[in-house]
Design an enzyme around this catalytic site. Structure first.
Site, PDB file in Angstrom:
ATOM      1  N   CYS A 141       1.363  -1.410  -0.241  1.00  0.00           N
ATOM      2  CA  CYS A 141       0.448  -0.059  -0.250  1.00  0.00           C
ATOM      3  C   CYS A 141       1.396   1.115  -0.240  1.00  0.00           C
ATOM      4  O   CYS A 141       1.400   1.485   1.365  1.00  0.00           O
ATOM      5  CB  CYS A 141      -1.212  -0.536   0.965  1.00  0.00           C
ATOM      6  N   CYS A 144      -0.024   4.116   1.717  1.00  0.00           N
ATOM      7  CA  CYS A 144      -0.524   4.092   3.648  1.00  0.00           C
ATOM      8  C   CYS A 144       0.859   3.768   3.712  1.00  0.00           C
ATOM      9  O   CYS A 144       1.674   5.272   4.853  1.00  0.00           O
ATOM     10  CB  CYS A 144      -0.804   2.416   4.424  1.00  0.00           C
ATOM     11  N   ASP A 145       2.049   3.653   3.282  1.00  0.00           N
ATOM     12  CA  ASP A 145       3.361   3.269   3.671  1.00  0.00           C
ATOM     13  C   ASP A 145       4.138   4.193   2.948  1.00  0.00           C
ATOM     14  O   ASP A 145       5.549   4.660   3.222  1.00  0.00           O
ATOM     15  CB  ASP A 145       3.940   1.739   3.400  1.00  0.00           C
TER      16      ASP A 145
END
Length: 315
Positions: A141, A144-145
């Site tokens: 992701c 997300c990261d």
């Protein structure tokens, strides 16, 4: 088994952000929810080391700890959180009908409403080194990261729209992005391919596959292989993003609920209602577009409100 059937108002299947958010709202509405966690309590977030984009955590939070916070909040309002897996369902198609569920192949439950929040599972390549370094530089992701790799070099694996989108997103943050495409062309739409090809710090390597993720505790590089020539080379990177798709955890509901071609549950309009009365779906199990903790939690809230209103209309 039939002599010990448990009867409940609201059953929640799955324990990620959607499931726990649904539980909080359902419990506060006095629906006395019972939630079964499934095989992965907390869902996909428990595979993420740091969550930096969820409101309310100004310093960021470990994904597992965040889900533990969600669980504690749900339990504060007397949600019954149980460790177990739903193995069979027999849903009614009648308004006010009773939905029968079997847990762990043995326990039988009859529920007036069911909220499905079983999530989706990111697809990985299956390399041992990839598995070992999840949370240490291997991610599925970018939104997300990606922030953690600002100014660094990263690899993205995949050739579809998701891979193109993740690669161009990362290119805004990272020094260089290398996109590995195993075929001689991308499967992504022409518009997405154009975005990839016009991004200066994004290089596409065709006919190229990930052979190994290098590093002991964290990602230090990758070894890639040209699937036409067999030639291998090593590339220094600190992040590896696998973007080959997700699989919704909906096998249990095949032939029972409507799904799209990828297996995501179909809900009505902007609601969480499925085609069956009293059955609702929330989170990544029905959302292939956003797949974020905050959107999953939001739809969990919606599902609980939909369930509450459904039950109120029966009175």
């Amino acid at each position: 088994m039939s002599e010990n059937i448990e009867k409940i108002k609201c059953l929640i299947i799955g324990s990620g952000p959607a499931g726990y958010a649904a539980a909080i709202y359902a419990a506060r509405a006095d629906l006395k929810p019972v939630i079964y966690t499934g095989l992965e309590p907390g869902g996909q977030l428990t595979t993420t080391t740091e969550v930096d984009n969820y409101p309310g955590y100004p310093e960021g939070v470990d994904g597992t700890m965040m889900m533990e916070d969600f669980k504690k909040q749900a339990e504060r309002f007397d949600t019954d959180v149980r460790y177990g897996m739903v193995t069979k369902v027999d849903f009614s198609d009648k308004v006010g009908g009773i939905h029968k569920v079997i847990v762990d192949g043995a326990k039988e439950i009859e529920a007036q409403t069911v909220i499905i929040s079983t999530g989706a599972t990111a697809k990985y390549l299956g390399l041992p080194s990839e598995e070992r370094l999840k949370g240490g530089g291997v991610s599925a992701c970018a939104t997300c990261d990606g922030f953690f790799y600002k100014g660094q070099d990263v690899i993205v694996v995949g050739g579809g729209d998701t891979a193109a989108e993740e690669a161009t997103y990362l290119a805004k943050l990272c020094k260089k992005v290398t996109l590995l495409v195993r075929r001689g062309e991308m499967r992504a739409s022409k518009a997405m391919q154009h975005r990839v090809n016009t991004t200066e710090n994004l290089e596409v390597m065709y006919f190229t596959e990930l052979d190994e993720v290098l590093g002991d505790q964290v990602v230090e590089g990758v070894r890639v292989v040209n699937n036409q020539t067999g030639e291998k080379q090593e590339i220094e990177v600190t992040g590896v993003f696998i973007a080959i798709g997700h699989k919704p955890n909906t096998d249990l509901f095949k032939g029972i609920l409507d799904m799209d071609e990828s297996g995501y549950l179909i809900t009505k309009g902007k609601s969480t209602k499925t085609k069956l009365p009293g059955i609702f779906a929330a989170g990544d199990v029905q959302d292939k577009e956003y797949r974020q903790a905050i959107t999953a939690a939001g739809s969990g809230c919606m599902a609980a409100l939909d369930a509450e209103r459904y039950l109120a209309a029966l009175e």
